[in-house]
Write a protein that holds these residues in place. Structure first.
Motif, PDB file in Angstrom:
ATOM      1  N   ARG B 380      98.621 -25.314  -0.817  1.00 58.62           N
ATOM      2  CA  ARG B 380      98.217 -25.824  -2.127  1.00 58.62           C
ATOM      3  C   ARG B 380      98.193 -27.334  -2.203  1.00 58.62           C
ATOM      4  NH1 ARG B 380      97.104 -21.607  -5.972  1.00 58.62           N
ATOM      5  NH2 ARG B 380      97.501 -19.729  -4.758  1.00 58.62           N
ATOM      6  N   ARG B 381      98.796 -27.978  -1.199  1.00 60.04           N
ATOM      7  CA  ARG B 381      98.827 -29.441  -1.257  1.00 60.04           C
ATOM      8  C   ARG B 381      97.641 -30.069  -0.561  1.00 60.04           C
ATOM      9  NH1 ARG B 381     105.069 -31.140  -0.118  1.00 60.04           N
ATOM     10  NH2 ARG B 381     106.003 -29.309  -1.088  1.00 60.04           N
ATOM     11  N   LEU B 382      96.702 -29.248  -0.144  1.00 61.69           N
ATOM     12  CA  LEU B 382      95.568 -29.757   0.611  1.00 61.69           C
ATOM     13  C   LEU B 382      94.850 -30.856  -0.179  1.00 61.69           C
ATOM     14  CD1 LEU B 382      94.644 -28.842   3.387  1.00 61.69           C
ATOM     15  CD2 LEU B 382      92.952 -27.394   2.306  1.00 61.69           C
ATOM     16  N   SER B 383      94.688 -32.020   0.466  1.00 60.37           N
ATOM     17  CA  SER B 383      93.987 -33.097  -0.220  1.00 60.37           C
ATOM     18  C   SER B 383      92.836 -33.667   0.603  1.00 60.37           C
ATOM     19  CB  SER B 383      94.961 -34.223  -0.583  1.00 60.37           C
ATOM     20  OG  SER B 383      95.586 -34.708   0.583  1.00 60.37           O
ATOM     21  N   TYR B 384      92.792 -33.345   1.903  1.00 61.71           N
ATOM     22  CA  TYR B 384      91.723 -33.865   2.753  1.00 61.71           C
ATOM     23  C   TYR B 384      91.152 -32.714   3.556  1.00 61.71           C
ATOM     24  CZ  TYR B 384      89.283 -37.207   5.819  1.00 61.71           C
ATOM     25  OH  TYR B 384      88.327 -37.951   6.484  1.00 61.71           O
ATOM     26  N   VAL B 385      89.862 -32.474   3.419  1.00 60.85           N
ATOM     27  CA  VAL B 385      89.246 -31.455   4.261  1.00 60.85           C
ATOM     28  C   VAL B 385      87.926 -31.939   4.831  1.00 60.85           C
ATOM     29  CG1 VAL B 385      87.900 -30.245   2.504  1.00 60.85           C
ATOM     30  CG2 VAL B 385      88.814 -28.975   4.422  1.00 60.85           C
ATOM     31  N   LEU B 386      87.719 -31.591   6.125  1.00 58.88           N
ATOM     32  CA  LEU B 386      86.429 -31.768   6.788  1.00 58.88           C
ATOM     33  C   LEU B 386      86.135 -30.411   7.410  1.00 58.88           C
ATOM     34  CD1 LEU B 386      84.028 -33.315   8.017  1.00 58.88           C
ATOM     35  CD2 LEU B 386      85.532 -34.046   9.857  1.00 58.88           C
ATOM     36  N   CYS B 404      93.337 -25.662  -4.972  1.00 59.81           N
ATOM     37  CA  CYS B 404      93.730 -26.998  -4.482  1.00 59.81           C
ATOM     38  C   CYS B 404      93.022 -28.080  -5.275  1.00 59.81           C
ATOM     39  CB  CYS B 404      93.390 -27.141  -3.001  1.00 59.81           C
ATOM     40  SG  CYS B 404      94.112 -25.863  -1.964  1.00 59.81           S
ATOM     41  N   PRO B 405      93.496 -28.406  -6.432  1.00 63.58           N
ATOM     42  CA  PRO B 405      92.808 -29.389  -7.258  1.00 63.58           C
ATOM     43  C   PRO B 405      93.071 -30.833  -6.857  1.00 63.58           C
ATOM     44  CG  PRO B 405      94.732 -28.548  -8.405  1.00 63.58           C
ATOM     45  CD  PRO B 405      94.680 -27.830  -7.107  1.00 63.58           C
ATOM     46  N   ASP B 406      93.923 -31.022  -5.822  1.00 66.72           N
ATOM     47  CA  ASP B 406      94.312 -32.384  -5.486  1.00 66.72           C
ATOM     48  C   ASP B 406      93.454 -33.043  -4.424  1.00 66.72           C
ATOM     49  OD1 ASP B 406      97.828 -31.536  -5.826  1.00 66.72           O
ATOM     50  OD2 ASP B 406      96.353 -32.258  -7.288  1.00 66.72           O
TER      51      ASP B 406
END
Lengths: 197, 579
Positions: B380-386, B404-406
Motif C-alpha cells: 500500500r505504500r507504493l509511490s513509484y512504479v515503472l 495506492c493513492p500515494d
C-alpha cells in the motif's frame, strides 16, 4: 417483395451480430481506410530501424482505431535504454539447470584450459570444428561403433553423474543439458574409450 | 515605539547581521531548491548564499554558461550536470548533438582547481576530457558518468592512473567504447581511497587479481558493483575482503560446479551483514540463488533487472527480503511473481518491471494487469512504479490507484502503441483519469495505450503537482496539449513524440515555457513556421529544431525548447537549427 424485405432484415440481423474486429458503428471500409492511413506512420518492416521515425500524415485520427499494429519496429519504442537491450539475457529454456552453457575444455598436454559457450553451436560438427581450431589438432571420423577413428585424440565430456562419456553418442540436446565439462583425451586412454565394450 | 524609530531599528538589525555568520548558517543548507529561495530574499542573502554554496546542480547544460556559473559561485567543489534531452536514451537524438563537457572542464580548471566531484548525465565526454580532468584536479574524489557517450576505457585508465584521492568511480549505462579491462590495473599499488566502484555495465574482463588486491587495500569500500565476467567462484574472494560493503552488484551468478564452492559462497554471504542494496545476478539459476538468502535480511533495494528469474525461485527469494523498499525485476517473473511481491513486501515503495522481449509483439510472456493489481493490494505504500506490459484495462488501473493513492511517479508503458483497454476496447482515458484524481501528490507521469484528448483534459484539470509528463502515440488534437499547458502549474518537463499536436498547441504554451525546464516534441504536427513564431515571441527561449534527412522542408521534425540565460548555442551541429 416480402421475401426480399425479410431477406434484407435477415442480412441486417446477421450483420449486427457478426463478430469482427472494430468498434460498433465502424464498418469495413472505414476500418480499412484508418488502418492504411495509420500504416503511413509506421516504417516498412524491412526499413525499420535505419529510416528513423516517420513524419505524420494528416489523414489519421486514432479515436476509433482498433486494428492491430503492423509488425514493424518503431525507433526508440518501447522506451528501453540500449545498455539494457544489450545486457538482457537470452530466453531461458524450460529447465532451469540447462541455463548457462559456458564449459571448461581441457586438452591432455596443454598448459591451460579454455572455455567455450556451448550455446553458440548448433550441433556436433560445429563444436568439433571449433575445438579443432582452438587446440590445433584433428579429431577423427566419428562412428557409433568405433568412436573417433583416424586420430590420436578423442573428445570426451563429464556428464551429470560424473562419468566420462564420448562426445557424439547422445542427441545434441541431451548432450547440451548433461555436459559439465569437456576433455580432449590423447593416446591410449582415448583409444580405450573408442572400442565399443 | 514611533514608526520612524522602528524603521531605523529594523534597518540596523538587518545590516549588522554579519555576512560571515549568515554564510555559516547557509552552509548547512543542502537542497538547491532551498538555496534558490534563500538567494531571492535580498542582496546580502544572495551574496551569502553564493559564497557558501559548494555544490551546483545544472539541470540543462545549455541553460547557462560556465562563465556565468563561475562568476556567481566562487567556491564550488562539486558539480552535477545534465546534457541531452531524455529521449536521446531512445535514439531519438542524432549523434554529435552536443552537451560536451569540455568547455565546462576548462572553466573548472581555471576557477575551481579544488574541484572534488563531477556527476554527469547524458553528456558527451571524450578520453581527452577524462585525461584533462585526471590531471587538473589534485583533490578530485568522485566521478559519476550516467548515460554519457564519447569516451573509451582509455579515459577510465587515465582516471585510475592519476586521481590519487579517488573515492568514487561510478560508470553506469554509458555508450562507451569498451576496448579492454586493463583500466582497472592502472590503479597504483599504493592506492587505497576507493569507497565506491561500479563497473557493472562494462563488458571486458578486468584482471581479477588486480581487482582482488584493489578491494583488499581499499579498506573503506562500501559499494562494489562488478561486471558479468566476474564469476561466482571469484565472488567470495572479493566479499571476504570487503566487510564494510553496503551495496553489492555481483557478476555472473552461474554455478558451474554445484558441489565445491557453494559453501564458500554461503559463508561469504553470511558475513555480509551490512548489505542494503543488491544487483547483478546475471545468469542466475534456481540452484545458485539460495546462497544469497543470508545476506537479504536487511536489503532495502534489490535490482534483479539483469536476472531472468522465474516466478517460483523469485517467490522463494522474496521470503527472505522482508525489508524491501525498492525492487526492479524482469517480466520473466510474470504475474505469479508479482503476487509474491504483494505477499512478501509490505514496505515496498518502488517497483520497476522491465520487459525481456520488448520488440516481440507476439510474446505471451511477461506481466499483465493482474500482477500490478496483486502488488497494489499487498504494497500500500507504493509511490513509484515503472511498468512495462502488453495489456491493461481501465478498471485495473482504477483499482490500483485506489489501493495506492500515494503515487508520486506513475510510469505505465503498454508496449503496443494505441492499444485500447483489451477487455472493453475503449481508450485508456479513464485509467489516467483515475490516476490523476486519486494521486494528488503525482509529480511524474508517463502515459501509454490508446488515448484521446480526454486524458489530457483530466491531466490539466487534476494533476496540480505534476512536474514531468511523457507522452507517446496519444491524443487526438491540439486541444489535448493545450489542456496540459493550461492546467498544470508545476509542469517543468514535457516530452512528446508521435502525437497529433501542432502549432496551435505549441504556441498555447508561450507564457509557460519560461517557467519550465524544457519541452521536447518529435514527430508531431509542428511546422518550422510555428517554431519561428515561438522563437520570435519569446527571445529568452532557445527554440531548436533537429532536421531529419529526407523530411519535408516545412516540418519541424524534432523540436527542443528550453529556457536559457546563455543565449543560443554556439556549438550547435549543422542539423540543429536555432530559430
Amino acid at each position: 417483395m416480402e421475401s426480399k424485405v425479410a431477406y434484407d432484415n435477415e442480412l441486417n440481423l446477421i450483420k449486427a451480430t457478426e463478430l469482427r474486429l472494430g468498434l460498433p458503428g465502424t464498418d469495413d471500409r472505414e476500418e480499412q481506410a484508418l488502418f492504411s492511413a495509420r500504416n503511413n506512420k509506421r516504417p516498412l518492416p524491412d526499413t525499420s530501424k535505419e529510416c528513423g521515425s516517420k513524419k505524420n500524415s494528416d489523414a489519421r485520427h486514432v479515436d476509433n482505431e482498433t486494428a492491430p499494429p503492423a509488425k514493424a519496429q518503431i525507433v526508440g519504442w518501447p522506451p528501453i535504454r540500449s545498455y539494457r537491450k544489450n545486457n538482457l539475457q537470452p530466453k531461458k529454456s524450460d529447465q532451469a539447470e540447462a541455463a548457462g552453457i559456458y564449459l571448461k575444455v581441457s586438452m591432455d598436454g596443454a598448459p591451460y584450459l579454455r572455455k567455450i559457450d556451448l550455446g553458440i553451436y548448433k550441433g556436433y560438427p560445429e563444436l568439433l570444428k571449433a575445438l579443432e581450431s582452438m587446440f590445433k589438432f584433428t579429431i577423427g571420423e566419428y562412428s557409433e561403433r568405433e568412436g573417433y577413428k583416424g586420430s590420436e585424440y578423442a573428445p570426451t565430456y563429464e556428464d551429470k553423474d560424473g562419468d566420462w562419456m564420448l562426445v557424439g553418442d547422445v542427441p545434441w540436446d541431451m548432450f547440451m543439458s548433461s555436459c559439465k565439462r569437456l576433455r580432449i583425451m590423447k593416446g591410449s586412454e582415448a583409444r580405450g574409450l573408442g572400442c565399443g565394450v | 515605539m514611533d514608526p520612524e524609530r522602528k524603521k531605523v531599528v529594523e534597518r540596523v538589525a538587518v545590516s549588522t547581521f554579519p555576512d560571515e555568520v549568515l554564510e555559516r548558517v547557509l552552509v548547512q543548507l543542502k537542497s538547491h531548491k532551498d538555496r534558490s529561495s534563500v538567494s531571492l530574499v535580498c542582496h546580502s542573502w544572495y551574496d551569502a548564499e553564493r559564497f557558501s554554496r559548494t555544490h551546483v546542480f545544472i539541470a540543462n547544460c545549455y541553460s547557462v554558461t560556465p562563465e556565468i556559473v563561475s562568476r556567481r559561485f566562487p567556491n564550488i567543489r562539486s558539480v552535477s550536470l545534465k546534457g541531452k534531452p531524455r529521449f536521446s536514451d531512445f535514439n531519438l537524438v542524432p549523434p554529435n548533438w552536443g552537451a560536451n563537457i569540455r568547455s565546462w572542464l576548462v572553466m573548472f580548471a581555471a576557477k575551481y582547481p579544488f574541484l572534488e566531484e563531477l556527476r554527469l548525465k547524458r553528456m558527451t565526454v571524450t578520453d581527452e576530457s577524462l585525461e584533462f580532468l585526471a590531471l587538473s584536479f589534485p583533490n578530485f574524489k568522485a566521478l559519476s558518468l550516467f548515460s554519457c557517450d564519447g569516451f573509451s576505457t582509455d579515459g577510465l585508465a587515465a582516471i585510475a592512473t592519476h586521481c590519487k584521492n579517488l573515492a568514487e568511480l561510478d560508470i553506469q549505462e554509458n555508450d562507451l567504447n569498451d576496448k579492454s579491462g586493463s583500466w582497472l590495473s592502472c590503479f597504483p599499488e599504493n592506492f587505497s581511497s576507493l569507497e565506491v566502484l561500479n563497473f557493472a555495465n562494462l563488458s571486458n574482463d578486468v584482471n581479477f587479481e588486480a581487482l582482488e588486491r584493489l578491494v583488499s587495500r581499499c579498506k573503506s569500500l562500501k559499494v562494489l558493483k562488478v561486471n558479468r565476467n566476474i564469476t561466482l567462484e571469484q565472488l567470495p574472494r572479493l566479499l571476504i575482503r570487503a566487510p564494510l560493503l553496503t551495496e553489492l552488484g555481483t557478476g555472473s551468478f552461474l554455478q558451474e560446479h554445484p558441489a565445491c564452492q557453494y559453501s564458500e559462497l554461503e559463508n561469504a554471504f553470511n558475513k555480509c551483514m551490512n548489505l542494503n542494496t543488491l544487483s547483478g545476478l546475471s545468469e542466475v539459476t534456481a540452484l545458485s540463488l539460495p546462497a544469497l538468502y543470508p545476506a537479504c535480511a536487511n536489503l532495502t533495494f534489490m535490482n534483479l533487472s539483469c536476472a531472468a528469474l522465474q516466478s517460483g525461485e523469485f517467490a522463494k527469494l522474496l521470503v527472505h527480503c522482508p525489508c524491501l523498499r525498492r525492487l526492479w525485476v524482469l517480466d520473466t517473473v510474470e504475474d505469479k511473481g508479482l503476487e509474491a511481491v504483494g505477499s512478501n513486501c509490505p514496505l515496498l515503495e518502488e517497483l520497476r518491471v522491465f520487459p525481456t522481449d520488448p520488440f516481440d509483439e507476439d510474446t505471451f510472456h511477461g506481466v499483465t494487469e493482474s500482477g500490478f493489481i496483486a502488488v497494489s493490494y499487498g504494497c500500500r505504500r507504493l509511490s513509484y512504479v515503472l511498468y512495462f506490459c502488453r495489456q491493461m484495462t481501465n478498471a485495473a488501473v482504477a483499482t490500483i490507484v485506489q489501493n495506492c493513492p500515494d503515487f508520486t511517479h506513475f510510469r505505465l508503458c503498454i508496449m503496443n502503441p494505441w492499444q485500447p483497454d483489451y477487455q472493453t476496447n475503449e481508450p485508456m482515458d479513464e485509467a489516467f483519469c483515475a490516476v490523476v484524481k486519486s494521486c494528488t501528490k503525482l509529480q511524474r507521469l508517463a502515459v501509454s495505450g490508446l488515448l484521446t484528448d480526454l486524458t489530457f483534459e483530466y491531466i490539466g484539470k487534476y494533476a496540480k503537482n505534476l512536474e514531468t509528463l511523457s507522452v507517446a502515440f496519444a491524443g487526438s488534437s491540439d486541444w489535448g496539449m493545450q489542456c496540459v499547458l493550461g492546467g498544470c502549474p508545476k509542469l517543468r518537463k514535457l516530452e512528446i513524440r508521435d502525437c497529433p499536436f501542432g502549432n496551435a498547441a505549441l504556441l498555447s504554451g508561450l507564457d509557460k515555457y519560461e517557467s519550465m525546464r524544457s519541452l521536447w516534441m518529435s514527430d508531431c504536427k509542428v511546422t518550422m513556421n510555428g517554431c519561428r513564431v515561438l522563437a520570435k515571441e519569446m527571445p529568452r527561449l532557445n527554440v531548436e529544431v533537429i532536421k531529419v534527412d529526407g523530411s519535408n522542408e516545412s516540418q519541424a521534425d524534432k523540436v527542443y525548447v528550453y529556457r536559457s540565460v546563455a543565449g543560443p548555442r554556439r556549438d550547435a551541429p549543422p542539423f540543429v537549427l536555432t530559430l
